[in-house]
Design an enzyme around this catalytic site. Structure first.
Site, mmCIF file in Angstrom:
data_model
loop_
_atom_site.group_PDB
_atom_site.id
_atom_site.type_symbol
_atom_site.label_atom_id
_atom_site.label_comp_id
_atom_site.label_asym_id
_atom_site.label_seq_id
_atom_site.Cartn_x
_atom_site.Cartn_y
_atom_site.Cartn_z
ATOM 1 N N ASP A 108 50.292 51.860 33.398
ATOM 2 C CA ASP A 108 49.545 51.510 34.608
ATOM 3 C C ASP A 108 48.199 52.216 34.523
ATOM 4 O O ASP A 108 48.064 53.381 34.866
ATOM 5 C CB ASP A 108 50.327 51.975 35.849
ATOM 6 C CG ASP A 108 49.799 51.318 37.119
ATOM 7 O OD1 ASP A 108 50.497 51.419 38.158
ATOM 8 O OD2 ASP A 108 48.713 50.710 37.067
ATOM 9 N N ARG A 156 56.036 37.050 42.765
ATOM 10 C CA ARG A 156 55.922 37.942 41.589
ATOM 11 C C ARG A 156 55.390 37.134 40.413
ATOM 12 O O ARG A 156 56.085 36.284 39.838
ATOM 13 C CB ARG A 156 57.265 38.550 41.233
ATOM 14 C CG ARG A 156 57.244 39.467 40.024
ATOM 15 C CD ARG A 156 56.446 40.707 40.227
ATOM 16 N NE ARG A 156 56.996 41.524 41.308
ATOM 17 C CZ ARG A 156 56.336 42.556 41.853
ATOM 18 N NH1 ARG A 156 55.140 42.863 41.425
ATOM 19 N NH2 ARG A 156 56.884 43.253 42.843
ATOM 20 N N ARG A 207 46.279 38.385 49.855
ATOM 21 C CA ARG A 207 47.386 37.712 49.133
ATOM 22 C C ARG A 207 48.581 37.411 50.043
ATOM 23 O O ARG A 207 49.538 36.786 49.616
ATOM 24 C CB ARG A 207 47.845 38.551 47.946
ATOM 25 C CG ARG A 207 48.450 39.893 48.329
ATOM 26 C CD ARG A 207 49.026 40.585 47.110
ATOM 27 N NE ARG A 207 49.593 41.907 47.452
ATOM 28 C CZ ARG A 207 50.395 42.579 46.638
ATOM 29 N NH1 ARG A 207 50.701 42.098 45.445
ATOM 30 N NH2 ARG A 207 50.885 43.756 47.000
ATOM 31 N N GLU A 242 44.034 42.837 34.517
ATOM 32 C CA GLU A 242 43.401 42.476 35.789
ATOM 33 C C GLU A 242 41.903 42.756 35.760
ATOM 34 O O GLU A 242 41.479 43.839 35.332
ATOM 35 C CB GLU A 242 44.059 43.275 36.912
ATOM 36 C CG GLU A 242 45.583 43.136 36.949
ATOM 37 C CD GLU A 242 46.268 44.260 37.678
ATOM 38 O OE1 GLU A 242 45.713 44.744 38.686
ATOM 39 O OE2 GLU A 242 47.358 44.670 37.231
ATOM 40 N N HIS A 280 44.692 39.865 39.992
ATOM 41 C CA HIS A 280 45.823 40.621 39.442
ATOM 42 C C HIS A 280 46.698 39.704 38.566
ATOM 43 O O HIS A 280 47.846 39.446 38.887
ATOM 44 C CB HIS A 280 46.646 41.157 40.623
ATOM 45 C CG HIS A 280 47.656 42.198 40.306
ATOM 46 N ND1 HIS A 280 48.741 41.966 39.478
ATOM 47 C CD2 HIS A 280 47.787 43.484 40.716
ATOM 48 C CE1 HIS A 280 49.484 43.052 39.420
ATOM 49 N NE2 HIS A 280 48.932 43.987 40.136
#
Ligand code: TA6
Length: 300
Positions: A213, A73, A99, A272, A169
């Protein structure tokens, strides 16, 4: 490859060495005249960047727990070859598989200006071929100097065009999420993922007052995070990325992740550099495409 073998092949005195603690990730530790950065080879994930004399710029959750096959995270997870949920199969991993896979070191360089450059590649295997049946070579080049640059290069090795979505990200460290603002996105249209995907136009600077978001489409290459608590601006410059994603989970979702800590959401902001949603990028056979992002800090 073991840290000993990695050090034998790629370590550079005064710049770069590799470590691993217990069952933890294999880390590239970059420490040069300009600052310090760490990167996990598992996932090709930059975990931290702290310019000399400054506070950390890239945020890593203090509650981050390493599990093989899952990104930590924070840092800069590489979202590839799709961004967000898979467009047709919800059982596939969110943000693609890059990832979650181990990357290989292919080059390391000490640059004339004192910066350090590290190049990683991700090989495809039977599992990834099932997830994404296109032959591509993927490379990540990270340059740590007075600025931090990440460049994600996809080469289409097949004989048909390949269309992908992707993102660097990046989790940025901020003093207090409610006191920052982002300039540079004024008037830009975005998909609001916390409002049923409504298409909305950004009015004025971006401020964060709750779960946020947003995928800004056809976004300018530059935006700036203004952070009065840390007395700095973070200049974000992208190339070959049509989208800018702004995300903060806020308190409830942040706590639900279980790896952000009680008030982790107050200290982080994702901005991002991406090609997301309708900004998908198509690469002709034999061609390559590089999505890059550069971060520079200035005093307020
Ligand atoms: O980039 C924003 C986002 O797509 C959010 O919707 C949220 O899912 C975030 O990425 C984090 O995703 P992750 O899979 O890393 O927990």
């Amino acid at each position: 490859m073991s840290p000993a073998e990695l050090n034998q092949r790629h370590a550079i005195d005064g710049h770069l060495h590799f470590t691993r603690e217990g069952d933890g990730p294999t880390l590239a530790e970059i420490d040069n005249a300009h600052g310090h950065a760490t990167l996990a080879l598992e996932g090709g994930q930059l975990l931290s960047w702290t310019p000399k004399g400054d506070q950390p710029v890239v945020w890593l959750s203090p509650e981050a727990v390493y599990k093989p096959g899952k990104s930590l995270r924070g840092g800069v997870p590489v979202c590839w070859p799709w961004f967000g949920p898979h467009e047709s199969d919800a059982t596939l991993p969110g943000h693609g598989f890059a990832r979650n896979k181990p990357w290989s070191v292919t080059a390391s360089e000490a640059l004339a200006d004192g910066a350090t450059r590290l190049t990683l590649t991700l090989d495809q295997d039977d599992e990834t071929a099932k997830l994404w049946p296109h032959r591509c070579a993927l490379k990540l080049t990270v340059t740590v100097g007075t600025t931090l640059t990440l460049a994600l290069t996809t080469r289409n090795l097949g004989d048909q065009p390949v269309t992908l979505t992707e993102a660097l990200h990046t989790y940025f460290h901020v003093g207090d999420i409610e006191r920052i603002e982002i300039s540079g996105l004024e008037g830009v249209g975005y998909v609001d993922k916390v409002n049923d995907g409504a298409h909305t136009e950004q009015q004025g600077a971006v401020v964060i007052r709750g779960e946020t978001d947003r995928v800004y489409l056809a976004a300018p290459d530059e935006c700036v995070i203004h952070d009065p608590d840390l007395g700095r601006r973070i200049h974000v410059t992208k190339h070959n990325g049509r989208s800018t994603v702004v995300w903060n989970p806020w308190a409830e979702k942040g706590a639900a992740f279980g790896d952000m800590g009680e008030d982790g959401y107050r200290r982080m902001l994702c901005v991002e550099s991406a090609n997301a949603l309708s900004d998908a990028w198509s690469i002709p056979p034999g061609d390559e495409h590089t999505l890059s992002a550069e971060y520079q800090v200035s005093k307020m």
